[in-house]
Structure formats: C-alpha cells, structure tokens
Motif scaffolding. Structure first.
Motif, mmCIF file in Angstrom:
data_model
loop_
_atom_site.group_PDB
_atom_site.id
_atom_site.type_symbol
_atom_site.label_atom_id
_atom_site.label_comp_id
_atom_site.label_asym_id
_atom_site.label_seq_id
_atom_site.Cartn_x
_atom_site.Cartn_y
_atom_site.Cartn_z
ATOM 1 N N ARG B 57 0.827 -1.204 0.000
ATOM 2 C CA ARG B 57 0.000 0.000 0.000
ATOM 3 C C ARG B 57 0.859 1.252 0.000
ATOM 4 N NH1 ARG B 57 -5.354 -1.338 0.917
ATOM 5 N NH2 ARG B 57 -5.668 -3.438 1.710
ATOM 6 N N LEU B 59 3.792 3.611 -2.568
ATOM 7 C CA LEU B 59 3.707 4.443 -3.768
ATOM 8 C C LEU B 59 3.013 3.732 -4.932
ATOM 9 C CD1 LEU B 59 4.472 6.909 -5.491
ATOM 10 C CD2 LEU B 59 6.676 5.787 -5.928
ATOM 11 N N ASP B 60 3.452 2.514 -5.266
ATOM 12 C CA ASP B 60 2.885 1.828 -6.433
ATOM 13 C C ASP B 60 1.377 1.651 -6.295
ATOM 14 O OD1 ASP B 60 5.430 1.645 -7.447
ATOM 15 O OD2 ASP B 60 5.715 -0.462 -6.918
ATOM 16 N N TYR B 62 -0.743 3.689 -4.883
ATOM 17 C CA TYR B 62 -1.456 4.919 -5.244
ATOM 18 C C TYR B 62 -1.720 4.957 -6.748
ATOM 19 C CZ TYR B 62 -1.385 7.267 -0.755
ATOM 20 O OH TYR B 62 -1.629 7.602 0.547
ATOM 21 N N LEU B 63 -0.800 4.400 -7.527
ATOM 22 C CA LEU B 63 -0.970 4.395 -8.978
ATOM 23 C C LEU B 63 -2.031 3.385 -9.413
ATOM 24 C CD1 LEU B 63 0.819 6.485 -10.334
ATOM 25 C CD2 LEU B 63 2.144 5.520 -8.496
ATOM 26 N N ARG B 65 -4.388 2.090 -7.572
ATOM 27 C CA ARG B 65 -5.639 2.483 -6.929
ATOM 28 C C ARG B 65 -6.424 3.478 -7.778
ATOM 29 N NH1 ARG B 65 -4.367 5.180 -1.277
ATOM 30 N NH2 ARG B 65 -3.080 3.315 -1.150
ATOM 31 N N ASP B 66 -5.692 4.251 -8.562
ATOM 32 C CA ASP B 66 -6.318 5.312 -9.346
ATOM 33 C C ASP B 66 -6.954 4.793 -10.645
ATOM 34 O OD1 ASP B 66 -6.720 8.166 -9.201
ATOM 35 O OD2 ASP B 66 -5.494 8.311 -11.011
ATOM 36 N N HIS B 69 -10.730 5.301 -10.809
ATOM 37 C CA HIS B 69 -11.170 6.507 -10.107
ATOM 38 C C HIS B 69 -11.563 7.611 -11.101
ATOM 39 C CE1 HIS B 69 -10.120 9.741 -6.896
ATOM 40 N NE2 HIS B 69 -11.405 9.533 -6.977
ATOM 41 N N HIS B 170 0.607 8.437 -17.239
ATOM 42 C CA HIS B 170 1.446 7.762 -16.256
ATOM 43 C C HIS B 170 2.096 6.568 -16.925
ATOM 44 C CE1 HIS B 170 1.524 4.303 -13.206
ATOM 45 N NE2 HIS B 170 2.699 4.881 -13.202
#
Lengths: 214, 214
Positions: B57, B59-60, B62-63, B65-66, B69, B170
């Motif tokens: 959970r 940095l990677d 956060y990518l 997870r998006d 979204h 990204h």
C-alpha cells in the motif's frame, strides 16, 4: 474487504510537528502558517479547496486526489474542529470549513464534552467520547463498508497509532522546522517496526512518507 | 470540470517498448512476459486482478488504486483487445479478461472492421473506426462527465499523443530492456515540451513518469 483506518495528507515539519504552538481562532495552526504548510497540496489540481481548473497533476496530485476515495467517515480531534477548549460555550461554532465542509461523510469529533450532532451540506458532525477502539467501531459502522479517515491533529494520530489501530499513514514531511508545537513523532523511524515505509521525495519539496501495516 | 484523457499504469521497458514482438493468442505481449512487466502492479493491494486481502500500500498502490477513479470510459487499440488481425473471423473472441473485465465502463475498441457491441458483466465493448478526435468525442459522451482512459497499446497512445489529445500520462518504466516490439518512445524527454513531468523512482524497481499537459 477490510475497512482500513487511513491517515491522509497529514503534513508535519522536518522536526515532526503537525501544528505550531498557541492555536487560536485566528491561527488554527498556532505559530505555523497553514498556507506554507499545505502549499504542496494547494498547488495540486485535486486540492478540495480549488475552485479553478488549474493545478499540477503529478505525484502530489495522486496524494490529494485520494482524499475522498473510498472514504466513508472521518475521525478528528476536538482541536482540529475548534480552537475552543472545555465545555462548548455555545453551538455557534460549526468548524473552520464554512457551509460546504470538504468531508462529505459523517465526521466523529473526539471530545469529553457533549454536543448534539449537526449537518452542514453532506457532512454530519457527531461529538463522541471514548477510547480510540470504540470510536473507530462507531465510525466503521457509519462508513457503510468504506474506509475511515483519521484526520488529526497530531495528538489524535499519535493516540490511534499507540493503540495500533492505524492501517495506512501518509505523512508529507516539510523541508523546514517549526521548533515547537504538537508533535507527531521524533522521527519516522519510530514506526518502521510496525509498518512498511516508502519514502518518496516530491518536486514540490516535501517528502512523502507512505506507511502500511506489516 | 473538463473531462480528461488519461493514460494510466502504462508500462514500458527501459528502451521504450510497451509490448514485445510477435503477439499471439498465447503471448499477448509477444516475447515480453506480462507477469514480469506488471509485477510492480501485481504486488499492490489495489491491482484489479487481486483476489486476496494482501498486497503493498505504498507508492505503487497509489498508482494502481487510481485505475478506475473518476473514469467513465476506455479507448483501446484492436491489438489490446485481440491477437486477431483483419476482419473478425467470428464473434467468439470477447477479449482477454474472461466474464468480469476490469473496466466496468463502456470500452471503445479501435478497428477498421465492423463488429456489433456486446456486454460482459458491467463492461460494454463498442467497435469504432475513425480519427482519434472523433473517437474521443464518442468516449466522452459515453463517460457521462467522467474522464476517459486511453488504455493502449503503445501505438494507440502514440497516435493520440501525436494528435495532442492526451491530458495526463502515467508510464511505469522498467529497469530492463526488451530490444524490440511496439514502441511508445525513444525517450520520455520527447514529451517534455508539451508536458510537465515528475520522475518518481519506486522501491519496486520501476520509475514512474507522471506527465500532465502544460
């Protein structure tokens, strides 16, 4: 899916303070300047306070973008809600956020002093007394399957960390010191035993610390 | 709020290839091993293919997870949808993703060859021919106010970049080369004139490149 307790976009000085000394109505962060502390977040496209269509969409924006994502409730300390101390002098004070608070969920304010719940737009504030675990249980029920945000301030985050209730923790560490105030930590290394940690420097000058439970 | 066109979690080798050579039914990424290419994403808690409650959970995450979204539609190339080329031999092929595709929105597949739309769970695939701007307009209408994801492959991302239609991008750059395949770029520097760029190394070994329009 487990309901996590998440700390998000919590900003501290290089020496570990989440707010300065001497909080007041005019100075919600005491001698710290919130405009300077949160400049990294305010520059992003997803900052909840933004009213124009500009703003950066790089690393910092991934962090601010996540603020409301899969969050169903917030827990915050009395001092985040209000500069007042002790019994509520009246019910006039309704938080720092105007008529459209950025939470959009139930918010549980920790206080030893009773106060009736009230609603502003799509945010309802409840005032609760109790141990962290019991308050978290209430917030989880209100969150309706989603995660719970632990909103601070520093002493509340500390209290829930000490009770081992925090699942993920994002702390943006500023490149400057405050000298005094409300302390989150002496050093992020204090949490390494219990958490994995990604340390991610941003071009804005802050260093994001991303912790998740081992 | 503008509806952005976003490229997310697009992974390329250090020498700029989004897939290897010789795509086939058995090898959707040609001579590249998708397990190795997407290991950084597969290790995260928010990877759409994850069925357990584990995963990182940091940095990677956060990518990944998006990914869904504020996304209301996806545009993808024919080669992302299928290893087949030319007119559709039959309608049996319904993508690589089984009965529960991870998109949960309308998906627009670019192809010169007509095919009727079909729905799998909450994903509907449409087959469209046309210039990037016209296809984007269709996807925006279907996205119902949300953003549109540009899903790749590399040649489709390149085509929309060349038409100056991409708002954020990204790209996760791997620490190893592929030597040949479908190329996204010779170097990320090609895009600096038109985009801001945050370059963010991750503890997983990939280097996230986060571009947003100037």
């Amino acid at each position: 899916m487990a309901q996590l307790l998440r700390v998000q976009n919590f900003t501290v000085s290089a020496d570990g303070f989440g707010a300065g000394s001497d909080q007041s109505l005019d100075r919600p962060f005491g001698h710290a300047d919130p405009g300077e502390m949160f400049a990294w977040a305010g520059a992003t496209a997803s900052w909840p306070g933004r009213t124009d269509s500009g703003g950066s969409r790089g690393l910092d924006d991934y962090l601010t973008r996540d603020f409301t994502h899969h969050i169903g409730a917030e827990i915050m300390g009395r001092n985040k809600f209000s500069p007042q101390r002790g019994p509520w002098p009246d019910l006039e004070w309704r938080g720092w956020w105007g008529d459209e608070p950025p939470f959009h969920t139930p918010v549980f304010v920790l206080t030893h002093h009773d106060r009736p719940s009230f609603t502003l737009s799509d945010t309802t504030f409840h005032f609760v007394n109790g141990e962290p675990a019991a308050v978290l249980e209430k917030a989880r029920q209100a969150a309706n399957g989603k995660d719970v945000r632990l909103g601070g301030g520093a002493s509340v985050v500390r209290q829930f960390l000490d009770a081992d209730l925090v699942d993920t923790l994002h702390v943006a560490v500023l490149p400057w010191t405050l000298g005094s105030g409300t302390r989150l930590w002496e050093s992020p290394d204090e949490l390494r035993e219990r958490f994995h940690l990604d340390v991610v420097p941003s071009s804005s000058g802050v260093t994001h610390h991303l912790f998740w439970r081992r």
